[in-house]
Design a protein around this motif. Structure first.
Motif, PDB file in Angstrom:
ATOM      1  N   GLY A 195       0.887  -0.612   0.010  1.00  0.00           N
ATOM      2  CA  GLY A 195       1.587  -1.360  -0.762  1.00  0.00           C
ATOM      3  C   GLY A 195       2.900  -0.748  -1.252  1.00  0.00           C
ATOM      4  N   ARG A 196       3.203  -0.682  -2.516  1.00  0.00           N
ATOM      5  CA  ARG A 196       4.622  -0.292  -2.815  1.00  0.00           C
ATOM      6  C   ARG A 196       4.264   0.772  -4.127  1.00  0.00           C
ATOM      7  N   SER A 197       5.016   1.976  -4.010  1.00  0.00           N
ATOM      8  CA  SER A 197       4.944   2.922  -5.171  1.00  0.00           C
ATOM      9  C   SER A 197       6.090   2.339  -6.354  1.00  0.00           C
ATOM     10  N   ALA A 198       5.396   2.767  -7.446  1.00  0.00           N
ATOM     11  CA  ALA A 198       6.243   2.511  -8.850  1.00  0.00           C
ATOM     12  C   ALA A 198       5.797   3.312  -9.967  1.00  0.00           C
ATOM     13  N   HIS A 199       6.596   3.333 -10.926  1.00  0.00           N
ATOM     14  CA  HIS A 199       6.071   3.968 -12.194  1.00  0.00           C
ATOM     15  C   HIS A 199       5.316   3.101 -13.014  1.00  0.00           C
ATOM     16  N   PRO A 200       4.071   3.575 -13.377  1.00  0.00           N
ATOM     17  CA  PRO A 200       3.029   2.521 -14.303  1.00  0.00           C
ATOM     18  C   PRO A 200       3.557   1.983 -15.235  1.00  0.00           C
ATOM     19  N   SER A 201       4.654   2.802 -16.168  1.00  0.00           N
ATOM     20  CA  SER A 201       4.858   2.602 -17.238  1.00  0.00           C
ATOM     21  C   SER A 201       6.369   1.824 -17.500  1.00  0.00           C
ATOM     22  N   ASN A 209      -0.216  -2.332  -5.818  1.00  0.00           N
ATOM     23  CA  ASN A 209      -1.034  -1.457  -6.091  1.00  0.00           C
ATOM     24  C   ASN A 209      -2.157  -1.519  -4.951  1.00  0.00           C
ATOM     25  N   ALA A 210      -2.090  -0.620  -3.891  1.00  0.00           N
ATOM     26  CA  ALA A 210      -2.953  -0.379  -2.732  1.00  0.00           C
ATOM     27  C   ALA A 210      -4.484  -0.325  -3.337  1.00  0.00           C
ATOM     28  N   ALA A 211      -4.466   0.666  -4.359  1.00  0.00           N
ATOM     29  CA  ALA A 211      -5.881   1.177  -4.726  1.00  0.00           C
ATOM     30  C   ALA A 211      -6.544  -0.141  -5.430  1.00  0.00           C
ATOM     31  N   ASP A 212      -5.766  -0.950  -6.128  1.00  0.00           N
ATOM     32  CA  ASP A 212      -6.344  -2.447  -6.896  1.00  0.00           C
ATOM     33  C   ASP A 212      -6.643  -3.254  -5.567  1.00  0.00           C
ATOM     34  N   ILE A 237     -17.317   4.284   2.029  1.00  0.00           N
ATOM     35  CA  ILE A 237     -16.810   5.260   1.125  1.00  0.00           C
ATOM     36  C   ILE A 237     -15.304   5.075   1.037  1.00  0.00           C
ATOM     37  N   THR A 238     -14.686   5.473  -0.026  1.00  0.00           N
ATOM     38  CA  THR A 238     -13.265   5.246  -0.241  1.00  0.00           C
ATOM     39  C   THR A 238     -12.686   6.732   0.281  1.00  0.00           C
ATOM     40  N   THR A 239     -11.753   6.859   1.097  1.00  0.00           N
ATOM     41  CA  THR A 239     -11.417   8.029   1.350  1.00  0.00           C
ATOM     42  C   THR A 239      -9.754   8.633   1.064  1.00  0.00           C
ATOM     43  N   ALA A 240      -9.082   7.412   0.315  1.00  0.00           N
ATOM     44  CA  ALA A 240      -7.878   7.808  -0.323  1.00  0.00           C
ATOM     45  C   ALA A 240      -7.421   6.629  -1.140  1.00  0.00           C
ATOM     46  N   ALA A 241      -6.855   6.767  -2.319  1.00  0.00           N
ATOM     47  CA  ALA A 241      -6.708   5.942  -3.441  1.00  0.00           C
ATOM     48  C   ALA A 241      -5.519   6.284  -4.312  1.00  0.00           C
ATOM     49  N   VAL A 247       1.561   7.318 -10.746  1.00  0.00           N
ATOM     50  CA  VAL A 247       2.288   6.712  -9.597  1.00  0.00           C
ATOM     51  C   VAL A 247       1.264   5.647  -9.335  1.00  0.00           C
ATOM     52  N   ILE A 248       1.755   4.301  -9.161  1.00  0.00           N
ATOM     53  CA  ILE A 248       1.044   3.338  -8.358  1.00  0.00           C
ATOM     54  C   ILE A 248       0.892   3.497  -6.957  1.00  0.00           C
ATOM     55  N   PRO A 249      -0.421   3.744  -6.478  1.00  0.00           N
ATOM     56  CA  PRO A 249      -0.548   4.055  -4.923  1.00  0.00           C
ATOM     57  C   PRO A 249      -0.177   3.025  -4.172  1.00  0.00           C
ATOM     58  N   ASP A 250       0.622   3.341  -3.200  1.00  0.00           N
ATOM     59  CA  ASP A 250       1.267   2.587  -2.097  1.00  0.00           C
ATOM     60  C   ASP A 250       0.313   2.677  -0.886  1.00  0.00           C
ATOM     61  N   ARG A 251      -0.735   3.462  -0.880  1.00  0.00           N
ATOM     62  CA  ARG A 251      -1.535   3.650   0.081  1.00  0.00           C
ATOM     63  C   ARG A 251      -3.194   3.932  -0.276  1.00  0.00           C
ATOM     64  N   ALA A 252      -4.066   3.053   0.302  1.00  0.00           N
ATOM     65  CA  ALA A 252      -5.650   3.274   0.049  1.00  0.00           C
ATOM     66  C   ALA A 252      -6.165   3.030   1.426  1.00  0.00           C
ATOM     67  N   THR A 253      -7.337   4.048   1.644  1.00  0.00           N
ATOM     68  CA  THR A 253      -8.035   3.939   2.660  1.00  0.00           C
ATOM     69  C   THR A 253      -9.412   4.000   2.554  1.00  0.00           C
ATOM     70  N   ALA A 254     -10.306   3.258   3.657  1.00  0.00           N
ATOM     71  CA  ALA A 254     -11.745   3.237   3.244  1.00  0.00           C
ATOM     72  C   ALA A 254     -12.354   3.363   4.695  1.00  0.00           C
ATOM     73  N   THR A 255     -13.541   3.825   4.514  1.00  0.00           N
ATOM     74  CA  THR A 255     -14.357   3.648   5.815  1.00  0.00           C
ATOM     75  C   THR A 255     -15.573   3.068   5.600  1.00  0.00           C
TER      76      THR A 255
END
Length: 414
Positions: A195-201, A209-212, A237-241, A247-255
């Motif tokens: 995704g793309r990082s940004a300040h959540p406020s 939001n990659a976690a979303d 499982i979620t391996t990163a979020a 910080v709005i997550p720009d990366r999320a991973t799962a297996t």
């Protein structure tokens, strides 16, 4: 080696008359039991020094070195895998492959009892070795890494490790006794959202939001499960979020893993699950990468003839089946069973008190019951290999006799 008192009926081709087979099988069992201390010691050393998928250097070396010391022709590494080996003995017309697993589980060690699988396979081979030619056997022992994760046998199958094999076998420890093991087909999926990082406020509207995205996919999977057949499974499982809540997550991973009763069903399930992950990307404006990190594990399909032989031999050893169960696990031996007649009996080592992948099973894998199962499994496989070779030769002899009779009575030709 010739068993005393069994040379009657032998032929130059190594055929074994029916009356000799019992004596040879008794000699095979004696040979296994003479190696009992060595086999139990091997099991305990592998158990005390667990190594995970594709890293089982010490376990593979222990097995290969023992076989080399007993006269086997050993190749290690083998078939393109650093922790695989191949060992052969005998020159009979029937080739039987015995699979030895020895990988442990990350964080749990030998909670699946692969130390017993390796030692039982070595034991069966040592029992057969002196009598392989008398039995008409070529014995091929395959060290098969990465059963827990990596589908080592699928890779070995593709590399030709099972070429020319007439039957393949292994045994597995379990909390119950069962000859006709059946398994799910299993597939794995690695998911990465970008995704793309940004300040959540300050500027959340600029984020993606990659976690979303992963959350949307998990909701879709939860709804999908309502419409799946009861024997299909989706879990992961979620391996990163993300790394920080501000910080709005720009990366999320799962297996994730998917399971179905047959390989054909697995293909359909994979498509539907992947669509759920694509939906997460579409809903959030992220990108998604879907990767299959290892070959699919195919459903195990036991061979009826081998099952019949194993069951009779297991009963002779006092091991009676305790349950009938639907598919309950996965194994890369399933891939082998789609190509080569195979068996994968499970042997009770815990009386139902605990099962594979549980912490308590680690201790069960070096218990007296486990070590008895090791020896019984070695003898049972060796006996089954002997019976299988005898049956194959008998069928060949009967066919040859029938052909000869037909030729002898055919009308003369001009």
């Amino acid at each position: 080696m010739t068993v005393p008192g069994t040379d009657r009926g032998a032929t130059p081709g190594g055929e074994v008359a029916d009356e000799r087979l019992g004596a040879l099988k008794a000699a095979v069992r004696d040979r296994v039991m003479k190696n009992a201390e060595t086999l139990v010691g091997l099991s305990r050393r592998i158990h005390a020094d667990p190594e995970t998928a594709f890293g089982e250097h010490r376990a593979a070396a222990r097995c290969a070195q023992l076989l080399a010391a007993r006269g086997f022709d050993v190749t290690a590494p083998a078939h393109g895998l650093e922790t695989a080996f191949r060992a052969t003995i005998g020159s009979g017309p029937v080739t039987v492959a015995i699979a030895c697993e020895y990988d442990g589980l990350p964080g749990l060690g030998h909670a699946c009892g692969h130390n017993l699988i390796a030692a039982a396979g070595i034991g069966a081979a040592l029992g057969l070795a002196p009598y392989a030619d008398d039995l008409g056997l070529t014995v091929r022992v395959l060290g098969t890494p990465a059963e827990e994760r990596g589908a080592g046998k699928a890779l070995l199958l593709e590399a030709g490790a099972f070429d020319g094999v007439d039957a393949a076998m292994m045994v597995h420890p379990c909390p119950f006794e069962l000859a006709d093991f059946r398994s799910f087909a299993l597939g794995t999926l690695d998911v990465t959202y970008t995704g793309r990082s940004a300040h959540p406020s300050l500027n959340p509207h600029e984020g993606r939001n990659a976690a979303d995205a992963l959350t949307v996919a998990q909701v879709a999977l939860g709804l999908l499960r309502q419409q799946l057949p009861s024997q299909w499974r989706v879990h992961g499982i979620t391996t990163a979020a993300g790394t920080s809540p501000n910080v709005i997550p720009d990366r999320a991973t799962a297996t994730y893993e998917i399971r179905a009763l047959a390989a054909e069903d697995l293909r359909e399930l994979r498509q539907r699950v992947e669509d759920c992950f694509r939906a997460g990307a579409l809903a959030t404006g992220c990108e998604v990468t879907l990767e299959q990190p290892e070959p699919d594990y195919l459903d195990f399909r036991g061979d009826a003839e081998l099952l019949r032989l194993w069951t009779a031999n297991a009963r002779e050893l006092g091991r009676a089946e305790s349950v009938e169960r639907p598919p309950f696990a996965c194994t890369d031996m399933g891939n082998v069973s789609h190509v080569v007649p195979s068996i994968h009996p499970v042997l009770d080592i815990s009386g139902g008190a605990c099962g594979p992948h549980e912490p308590e099973f680690v201790a069960a894998a070096v218990s007296p019951a486990a070590e008895q199962a090791l020896l019984d499994g070695a003898v049972g496989m060796a006996w089954t290999a002997a019976d299988f070779a005898a049956a194959r030769r008998g069928a060949g002899t009967a066919a040859g006799t029938a052909a000869g009779t037909a030729a002898g009575t055919a009308a003369p030709t001009a």
